[in-house]
Each structure stands twice: as C-alpha cells, then as structure tokens.
Design an enzyme around this catalytic site. Structure first.
Site, PDB file in Angstrom:
ATOM      1  CG  ASN A   1      -2.053   1.003   1.089  1.00 41.88           C
ATOM      2  OD1 ASN A   1      -1.929   1.986   0.384  1.00 41.88           O
ATOM      3  ND2 ASN A   1      -3.148   0.775   1.783  1.00 41.88           N
ATOM      4  CG  ASP A   2       1.506   3.328   3.625  1.00 44.40           C
ATOM      5  OD1 ASP A   2       0.488   3.867   3.173  1.00 44.40           O
ATOM      6  OD2 ASP A   2       1.635   2.976   4.801  1.00 44.40           O
TER       7      ASP A   2
END
Lengths: 96, 456
Positions: free
Chosen positions: B382-383
């Site tokens: 994600n990040d």
C-alpha cells in the site's frame, strides 16, 4: 594480556573490518546478514563459560548458569534461523 | 602450552567469523558463510572447556544444553514470517549473557585495573538495555504488545532512568568495592531503561530498533571480551558492533527515517489527516478480466507487500508468475526495501516460495521500467506504491522512496477492502484512471487469476 594501546588497535581494526564487510551488501541480504551477525555475537558463550567456570559462591554460579544458557540460546538460535533463511536463496539458473 | 592452543583456536574462530560474514554479504556464497561462522563457533566453544582453572563443568554442560535445545526447537519451528522477532529474542539473550558475565565479575570483584572495571560496567549497561529492549521488540512483533505505549513527559522520564543507571554504574566504578545492593540497583535501572526505550516505538520501526540492539549486543560482548582478556570476543563483538551500526543506518535510510527519529519521535500518533484530498473513485475489476489483461501483456511487474505474506499467498503468486512466464510474458518482481517487516524480509519470503532471486528487482533497478510495463500487479502493498510520496508535499509519507507503479499502463491492486495503509494515508494510486481494484483475499484472488488464465 591484551591491554592499553594493543586493545585499542584491535578495537579499531575490528570496527573497520565490520564496516567494510557490510558497506556493499545488497538489500536482499539485510535480514539474513543481521541474523548472521546476531549469531556471531553468540561468541559471548565462550565468555559466559569462563565466567561460570570461575564462579565460587552460589549466587555467582546461578548468574553464571543463566548467562551460559542465554548465550547458548543466542548462538544456537542465531545459527538455526540464519541457516534456514539462507537455505532458501536459489537462482532460476539452477545454481546455488 | 594449553594457553597457546586456546589462543590459536580463538584466533582461527575470529578469522572464520570475519570470512563467514564476508561470504554472507553475497547471495551466491551466503550459505557457505553461515557454515564457516558456525565452525568457528564450535571450535571456540569446545576449546573453552580446556581453559585452565575452571570448574562447574557438569552444570555448565547442562546450561548449554538447556539454552541450546530451547533455541534449536524454537528456531526450527518458527514460521518464516515470524523470523524477525526470533532474531530479536536470540539477540536479547546475547545481551543478557553479556550482562550476566559482568554480574559474575562484579560479584567476584577481582579486576586488574580501573579500565577493565569501567569496561565491565559499560558492557553490563549496554547488554542489559539490549536484553530488555529486545524482549519488548519480540513481544511487539509477536503481537503480545499491540499498541506503542506513550505517556506525557516520557522522554524526560526515560533520560532520568538512564542517568540513574549511569550514576549507579559510576558508583560501582569509583567505589572499587561492590555491595550487592548497588549491583542489583544498577542492573534493575539498566533493564528498566531498555524496556522504557523500546515501549514507545511502533511495530513498523522495530526492524531498525532490533538492528540497533544487535549492534549494541556486539559492543557489549566486545567490552566483556576486554574484561575476560578474550580476543575472539573482542574481535567478533566489535565487528558485529560496527557492522550492525552500519546496517541500522542502511535500514533506516531505506525507510526514509533517521535513527534519532525512530527512537525519539512518535510516528503514526498524529492522524496526518490534512492530506486526504484524493480525486476520483476506486474502480473494481473481476478476476477473469484481470487474468486476460495479464495473460496478453508483454511485461508484467508484480509488487508484493507484507499483506501478501500475511495471506500466505506467496506460493500462489509464484504459481501465477510461472504460468505467465510459460505464456511468454516477461515477469519481474519489484521489491521495495521495506516490503516485508524488515529490509530483505520480502526476499526471504519469496525465496521460501521458490521464486528465483534473479527475478527480484530493487527499487532503483526497476523504477525506470514501469513506463514500459503493461500491467503492474500490486498485492498486499500500500504505502510503498503511493504516488503521494512523490507528488504531495503535505503527505506524511512525502519523500519516502516508492515504486512508481502508477506510471505503468495498467495497475491491478489485490486488496481485501478499501482501508488505508499502515501510515493511515489514503493511497492516490487506488484512485488512478489506470488502476483497477480486485477485492479479496490475496491467496484466493491469486488462485482465481490462475484459474482465469488457464481457461484462455
């Protein structure tokens, strides 16, 4: 007896050696290498054995016993975990 | 005569350690490296039994057996995903052992000089901090301690505890006589500082902290080595101390954090809400369409994240990759430095699934390839693929190096739900025009993709 400047020289040269070994390591080996160096300081086992071997009072013996057991855990555990990680590194070209 | 044999054995062990670590810094020779270091350890340990003037052999053997068997059992049993916390645990044991050596020496109270006494106390302080701190790190990664513990004035309180430990240490050094009480208080405050130091640090930063404790243990071992006049301990401890320090810096840099930042700030405690103004909507896709997209692509890059490992999807993902390769698709894996729980952890996880390491590419190697890539498959990451880190200076993760998945022609994201990443930041990639969301469990979705491609 290692003392004074000799000790300082050993300390300095060892520090440089450690720095050199790591300086060009690829990211993929960071975790195994951390685990490997974790194993290497398991050499503390040798010191713990000497300390326990020279213990006289019961208290010294108990502390020494704990030290040896912890150090043995460091050495054996460090080896097993590192070995398991490195075992899995294979190339698609079939080599090791 | 015996002394010489012991000294030479330690010398050989020290050489084997250094060569072993050297070999471990290349993937081709790494396996041999740990064996060499292991032989060094075996030689050093066996020869130590011959040390003159020692006793307590029976109990010593029992202690080695107890510690060794417990570690052997736990080390063999642990899942690959849980290895970081085991490293923390074994490292803590080493620090504790260094502390125990110092405790025995202090209780005996026979020091050749003030210097040795100082080194013993310093080693005890560092070793104890490493011991209790590593145990906290272990408990956090194991999930026993879920939340970082913080209270007002924590840093000041911690400094106070550290100064107290240092003061009692100084008392031991200057007094020259050793009351059991002062020794006890010294160790208790040192151990307390280790706990307090590690408690406020969040789980994501733990790898850096474990690496730091690893370096500290090395240093503590070296100091106790001076006290015991043991060259193998001095050399091995110092090498690990400096190598570990550098490794800590490399890890922190890979995560775009400074070590000071990791230790003394509270990342993630603020909500960083200001930056959540992402345009667009998330567009779902089903496995059949996604499968077609990938099967007829020329170049596919797979971006695995820790979520993939949690879903135990790495075997399915490799099966999927093999299937694509057999259809003539060029498949690469893009590994973000912090894709796992620590740098290199994802590589180990993929290696477990038999993914050849020459298909794995670092951030620097692969980022230029995204614009020529037909499909990027993001699974459980994600990040590390959030373009806000590149484009939005207000974002809490701005400046973090990311994989430029958004630059590829199409992006498929396998994700369980619409939630945010670890940093709590909305991911602009998921809202991109070229992004399609494949909602579901990583392993199940990889399986469906395989089925979809096989039907073509």
């Amino acid at each position: 007896m290692i003392e004074g400047m000799t000790a300082l020289y050993i300390f300095m040269l060892s520090a440089f050696t450690g720095y050199e070994i790591i300086s060009r390591v690829p990211v993929i080996l960071h975790t195994p290498l951390m685990s490997g160096s974790n194993f290497v300081h398991g050499i503390v086992l040798v010191g713990a054995m000497v300390a326990m071997g020279h213990a006289h009072t019961t208290l010294e013996l108990v502390v020494g016993f704990v030290g040896v057991a912890l150090a043995a855990g460091n050495a054996v555990g460090g080896y097993v975990v590192t070995e398991r990680m490195l075992e899995m590194f294979k190339s698609s070209k079939g080599g090791k | 005569m015996m002394e010489n044999i012991i000294e030479i054995s330690y010398f050989i062990a020290a050489i084997l350690f250094i060569l072993g670590l050297k070999k471990m810094s290349s993937p081709v020779t790494a396996r041999g490296g740990i064996v060499w270091a292991g032989i060094g350890m075996l030689v050093a340990t066996l020869i130590t039994f011959l040390h003159p003037g020692m006793g307590n052999y029976l109990l010593m053997t029992v202690a080695i057996f107890v510690g060794g068997v417990a570690a052997l059992w736990s080390g063999k049993k642990v899942a690959i995903t849980d290895m970081p916390q085991m490293i923390a645990l074994y490292n803590g044991m080493g620090g504790g052992a260094a502390g125990a050596i110092a405790a025995v020496e202090l209780l005996r109270g026979e020091f050749h000089s003030q210097t040795f006494l100082t080194l013993a106390v310093l080693g005890a302080l560092i070793g104890s901090v490493s011991f209790s701190g590593s145990l906290i790190a272990f408990a956090k990664l194991q999930g026993w301690l879920r939340r970082p513990m913080r209270f007002p004035g924590q840093q000041i309180f911690n400094i106070f505890v550290f100064l107290a430990a240092a003061a009692f240490g100084a008392l031991l050094v200057t007094r020259g006589e050793f009351s059991g009480t002062i020794i006890l208080i010294f160790f208790v405050t040192a151990l307390a500082y280790g706990l307090l130091m590690a408690l406020p640090i969040g789980g994501a930063d733990m790898p850096v902290v474990i690496s730091l404790f690893n370096a500290l243990t090395g240093l503590a071992v070296a100091f106790e080595g001076f006290v015991l006049n043991n060259a193998a301990m001095i050399i091995a401890g110092t090498v690990v101390g400096s190598a570990g320090t550098l490794l800590t810096q490399l890890m922190a840099r890979a995560m775009n954090r400074s070590i000071g930042n990791v230790l003394f700030s509270s990342f993630g405690s603020s909500d960083g809400g200001a930056a959540d103004n992402v345009e667009g909507s998330m567009k779902p896709i089903d496995a059949a369409d996604a499968g077609i997209m990938m099967a007829y692509a020329e170049r596919v890059i797979i971006i695995p994240g820790y979520g993939m490992a949690v879903a135990q999807a790495q075997h399915k993902v490799w099966e999927l990759a093999e299937l694509l390769i057999s259809r003539g698709v060029n498949v690469k894996f893009a590994i973000h430095p912090v894709a796992g729980r620590m740098p290199g952890h994802m590589n180990v996880l993929l290696a477990e699934a038999n993914v050849p390491y020459d298909l794995l590419y670092d951030l620097d190697e692969i980022n230029a390839a995204f614009p020529q890539t037909d499909v990027s498959l993001v699974i459980g990451a994600n990040d590390v693929v959030n373009p806000s880190a590149r484009t939005n200076p207000d974002s809490p993760i701005y400046g973090m190096p990311i994989l430029n998945a958004d630059m590829s022609h199409n992006v498929i994201v396998i994700k369980r739900g619409q939630g945010k990443g670890f940093s709590g930041v909305e991911n602009a990639l998921f809202f991109g025009d070229n992004t399609r969301m494949l909602y579901g469990d990583g392993q199940a979705m990889a399986g469906e993709l395989i089925a979809a491609i096989k039907e073509l």
